[in-house]
Design a protein around this motif. Structure first.
Motif, PDB file in Angstrom:
ATOM      1  N   GLY A 126      -4.574  24.242  48.696  1.00 11.62           N
ATOM      2  CA  GLY A 126      -5.736  24.884  48.091  1.00 11.62           C
ATOM      3  C   GLY A 126      -5.568  26.375  47.912  1.00 11.62           C
ATOM      4  O   GLY A 126      -6.055  26.943  46.924  1.00 11.62           O
ATOM      5  N   TRP A 127      -4.885  27.046  48.854  1.00 11.50           N
ATOM      6  CA  TRP A 127      -4.707  28.489  48.731  1.00 11.50           C
ATOM      7  C   TRP A 127      -3.876  28.832  47.503  1.00 11.50           C
ATOM      8  O   TRP A 127      -4.174  29.787  46.782  1.00 11.50           O
ATOM      9  CB  TRP A 127      -4.033  29.035  49.994  1.00 11.50           C
ATOM     10  CG  TRP A 127      -3.760  30.509  49.896  1.00 11.50           C
ATOM     11  CD1 TRP A 127      -4.621  31.524  50.169  1.00 11.50           C
ATOM     12  CD2 TRP A 127      -2.538  31.124  49.452  1.00 11.50           C
ATOM     13  NE1 TRP A 127      -4.027  32.740  49.942  1.00 11.50           N
ATOM     14  CE2 TRP A 127      -2.743  32.533  49.497  1.00 11.50           C
ATOM     15  CE3 TRP A 127      -1.304  30.624  49.039  1.00 11.50           C
ATOM     16  CZ2 TRP A 127      -1.749  33.428  49.139  1.00 11.50           C
ATOM     17  CZ3 TRP A 127      -0.315  31.539  48.684  1.00 11.50           C
ATOM     18  CH2 TRP A 127      -0.535  32.919  48.733  1.00 11.50           C
ATOM     19  N   ARG A 128      -2.839  28.044  47.229  1.00 15.00           N
ATOM     20  CA  ARG A 128      -1.991  28.317  46.063  1.00 15.00           C
ATOM     21  C   ARG A 128      -2.765  28.086  44.768  1.00 15.00           C
ATOM     22  O   ARG A 128      -2.623  28.837  43.799  1.00 15.00           O
ATOM     23  CB  ARG A 128      -0.725  27.461  46.117  1.00 15.00           C
ATOM     24  CG  ARG A 128       0.174  27.777  47.311  1.00 15.00           C
ATOM     25  CD  ARG A 128       1.455  26.966  47.267  1.00 15.00           C
ATOM     26  NE  ARG A 128       2.380  27.483  46.266  1.00 15.00           N
ATOM     27  CZ  ARG A 128       3.302  28.419  46.508  1.00 15.00           C
ATOM     28  NH1 ARG A 128       3.398  28.953  47.720  1.00 15.00           N
ATOM     29  NH2 ARG A 128       4.110  28.830  45.558  1.00 15.00           N
ATOM     30  N   ARG A 129      -3.583  27.043  44.725  1.00 12.31           N
ATOM     31  CA  ARG A 129      -4.400  26.814  43.531  1.00 12.31           C
ATOM     32  C   ARG A 129      -5.356  27.985  43.307  1.00 12.31           C
ATOM     33  O   ARG A 129      -5.494  28.503  42.199  1.00 12.31           O
ATOM     34  CB  ARG A 129      -5.202  25.512  43.664  1.00 12.31           C
ATOM     35  CG  ARG A 129      -4.370  24.252  43.720  1.00 12.31           C
ATOM     36  CD  ARG A 129      -5.214  23.007  43.463  1.00 12.31           C
ATOM     37  NE  ARG A 129      -6.327  22.874  44.392  1.00 12.31           N
ATOM     38  CZ  ARG A 129      -6.257  22.272  45.572  1.00 12.31           C
ATOM     39  NH1 ARG A 129      -5.093  21.759  45.983  1.00 12.31           N
ATOM     40  NH2 ARG A 129      -7.308  22.166  46.345  1.00 12.31           N
ATOM     41  N   ASP A 130      -6.047  28.393  44.381  1.00 17.21           N
ATOM     42  CA  ASP A 130      -7.004  29.498  44.261  1.00 17.21           C
ATOM     43  C   ASP A 130      -6.323  30.780  43.801  1.00 17.21           C
ATOM     44  O   ASP A 130      -6.831  31.512  42.945  1.00 17.21           O
ATOM     45  CB  ASP A 130      -7.684  29.750  45.611  1.00 17.21           C
ATOM     46  CG  ASP A 130      -8.596  28.610  46.042  1.00 17.21           C
ATOM     47  OD1 ASP A 130      -8.905  27.755  45.189  1.00 17.21           O
ATOM     48  OD2 ASP A 130      -8.983  28.583  47.222  1.00 17.21           O
ATOM     49  N   THR A 131      -5.157  31.074  44.401  1.00 19.72           N
ATOM     50  CA  THR A 131      -4.460  32.318  44.085  1.00 19.72           C
ATOM     51  C   THR A 131      -3.964  32.319  42.640  1.00 19.72           C
ATOM     52  O   THR A 131      -4.079  33.320  41.926  1.00 19.72           O
ATOM     53  CB  THR A 131      -3.278  32.523  45.048  1.00 19.72           C
ATOM     54  OG1 THR A 131      -3.763  32.520  46.395  1.00 19.72           O
ATOM     55  CG2 THR A 131      -2.580  33.842  44.776  1.00 19.72           C
ATOM     56  N   ALA A 132      -3.424  31.190  42.196  1.00 18.98           N
ATOM     57  CA  ALA A 132      -2.964  31.101  40.813  1.00 18.98           C
ATOM     58  C   ALA A 132      -4.124  31.304  39.843  1.00 18.98           C
ATOM     59  O   ALA A 132      -4.008  32.042  38.848  1.00 18.98           O
ATOM     60  CB  ALA A 132      -2.304  29.748  40.570  1.00 18.98           C
ATOM     61  N   GLN A 133      -5.257  30.670  40.125  1.00 16.58           N
ATOM     62  CA  GLN A 133      -6.424  30.822  39.257  1.00 16.58           C
ATOM     63  C   GLN A 133      -6.881  32.280  39.236  1.00 16.58           C
ATOM     64  O   GLN A 133      -7.178  32.830  38.166  1.00 16.58           O
ATOM     65  CB  GLN A 133      -7.553  29.915  39.750  1.00 16.58           C
ATOM     66  CG  GLN A 133      -8.806  29.971  38.887  1.00 16.58           C
ATOM     67  CD  GLN A 133      -9.842  28.957  39.333  1.00 16.58           C
ATOM     68  OE1 GLN A 133      -9.540  27.991  40.014  1.00 16.58           O
ATOM     69  NE2 GLN A 133     -11.087  29.187  38.956  1.00 16.58           N
TER      70      GLN A 133
END
Length: 548
Positions: free
Chosen positions: A142-149
């Motif tokens: 989830g952290w990688r998804r949030d950061t990419a967004q």
């Protein structure tokens, strides 16, 4: 310090389950450090038994029996261990702040991780190209998804939108496509064709997100094709999709959308939150909706009755809070709702629901009796309805005793509900009130438009005496009539006397306030800066004082 979580638990800990305890903190774990073991689970810190629990959250309608239980991740045999706060780190580990309940040592921060896990945080993808960042939207962490967004949105690059749109329509994971849709929304690039396609998506999470994105196409004139497709989703198998549909169609305020809301109420018992979702959509137009609902559902439905009662109560609360600034049209809407009580065509279940809503609006005092509240105009339909002989009319006669309005005969003071000591201080307040308070709040507590709110029938005045004392001492921030601090102007006995009088006059009925109560409030608020309370602070204070 760190704890490593192997299959066998560390010494001093067990995985034994137990009854739920008061929660100190909670979070949804969205990392991959533990594989699929904890991803998507609610992690709960329970301070009193000194343990960390996990609760697998169901996805969709199906909730298998083995997913309805909470499981202990860690449980200490150290009675002094008290977890109070948690956070997920960039490395996927759980970081836990704990105090020592025994007071023998300071608190510590613990790191909970899996065996052989890497301590280094994942590399930030900030230097990656747009296609690489978009690919990260589908990462299981989830952290990688949030950061990419976040990084995509921060670049504000309009040329990225077609790539994000293709990702949303592609074969990525459902969570990845949900992130892509919200990324499009952040780029202000949600388009009609994408919404139409994803309203048919097989994954409920993507479909529900597409419904949310479709709201921009519902404002008059609404997109007919999108509206038609959304209406067909009322039969969707997934409860989350149906709930989002009700929430989003409430934004449309169109006849065809309201038809869906009526149907949702007709069968709303099968799903929680439907009534709340409908009410959020009809805010400001409750009267017309209830009138139409009465004609659409002559047989009634429990969820519909709850909605009518809640709409009635909500309108009255808004009316109470804004009664000194309301216009004739506002009064007409409220009386339009009340008029249903005396119309012959109104189904009995609607009458009962409206009376339920009025009864719900009138608060009860600490001693169990109903408090008195204000209406800005005389409720002629209620008075007429109360002259009947039906059970609802008999209830209405009782409720009218708790309603004040301009021109209504004064209600006797409720001195007889006070103790002997409170009666003495009440009489001192009767003498002091005209000198200290009546200039603003008026001799009969009716208030003065643009200067001071009414005290007669005030829910706040009749609430917790400890809170009322704090308001008088410190003042209150209000949009129209800010309450000044009277801390230095009056002593504890004078404030207690006036409050006891005000809380038991003009139909008010509440326990007296003693000088000791005011002294305690004065000590508790010493050194406040700024001194005046906000509504939010008072809500927090009410919660604190309610705790045993």
């Amino acid at each position: 310090s760190s704890w490593v979580l192997p299959v066998e638990k560390p010494e001093g800990w067990s995985a034994a389950g137990a009854a739920p305890s008061p929660t100190a903190d909670a979070l949804i774990y969205r990392g991959m450090l533990f594989g699929d073991e904890l991803n998507g689970h609610a992690i709960i810190a329970e301070s009193s038994p000194g343990r960390i629990m996990r609760y697998p959250l169901p996805v969709g309608d199906a909730v298998p029996a083995n997913r309805r239980k909470a499981y202990a991740v860690l449980q200490s045999n150290d009675t002094g261990f008290r977890p109070i706060s948690m956070a997920q780190g960039l490395d996927g580990a759980l970081y836990l702040a704990a105090v020592n309940g025994a007071g023998a040592a300071p608190g510590r921060i613990w790191r909970l991780a899996a065996l052989e896990s890497v301590r280094d945080a994942p590399a930030l993808p900030s230097g990656r190209s747009p296609p690489e960042l978009i690919g990260e939207l589908g990462h299981p962490d989830g952290w990688r998804r949030d950061t990419a967004q976040r990084l995509i949105l921060e670049r504000e690059d309009a040329t990225t939108a077609p790539l994000v749109r293709a990702f949303a329509l592609g074969k990525a994971s459902a969570l990845g496509r949900v992130h892509a849709l919200w990324t499009l929304e952040g780029l202000d690039a949600v388009d009609r064709e994408t919404v139409l396609r994803l309203l048919d998506d097989n994954d409920p999470r993507v479909c529900a997100t597409a419904i949310r994105m479709a709201e921009k196409f519902l404002y008059p004139p609404a997109d007919a094709e999108i509206m038609a497709k959304m209406i067909r989703l009322t039969e969707h198998a997934d409860a989350a999709v149906r709930l989002q549909l009700v929430l989003s169609l409430g934004e449309a305020a169109l006849p065809e959308a309201d038809e869906v809301l009526w149907e949702a109420l007709a069968r709303g018992l099968e799903q929680p939150l439907v009534v709340d979702a409908v009410l959020s959509g009809i805010s400001g137009r409750e009267t017309g909706f209830v009138v139409a609902l009465a004609g659409k559902l002559p047989e009634g439905a429990l969820a519909a009755a709850k909605a009518v009662a809640a709409a009635t109560s909500g309108m009255l609360i808004t009316h109470d809070l804004r009664r000194m600034t309301l216009h004739a049209a506002d009064h007409a809407r409220l009386n339009g709702l009340f008029a249903l009580l005396v119309e012959r065509s109104t189904p009995e279940w609607v009458r009962a629901a409206i009376v339920d809503g009025i009864e719900r609006y009138i608060p009860k005092g600490p001693r169990g009796g109903r408090l008195r509240v204000n209406l800005a105009v005389e409720p002629e339909p209620l008075i007429k309805f109360a002259t009947g002989e039906s059970p609802g009319a008999q209830r209405m006669r009782t409720l009218l005793d708790s309603l004040n309005w301009p021109g209504k005969a004064a209600t006797p003071e409720s001195v007889m509900t006070l103790t002997e000591d409170e009666k003495v201080i009440f009489e001192k307040g009767r003498t002091a009130y005209p000198i200290t308070c009546a200039g603003c709040h008026q001799p009969q507590g009716q208030g003065l438009a643009g200067l001071a709110p009414p005290l007669a029938g005030s829910r706040s005045v009749q609430g917790d005496g400890r809170i009322v004392a704090r308001i008088v001492l410190c003042g209150k921030v209000q949009e129209m009539y800010p309450m000044p601090t009277l801390r230095g102007a009056f002593d504890d006995e004078s404030i207690a006397a006036v409050l006891t009088y005000v809380r038991n006059s003009w139909g008010n009925a509440a326990p007296g306030v003693s000088p000791a109560d005011v002294a305690s409030a004065r000590a508790a608020t010493a050194g406040r800066s700024p001194m005046a309370f906000t509504d939010f602070e008072l809500l927090e204070l009410a919660g604190e004082l309610a705790r045993p």
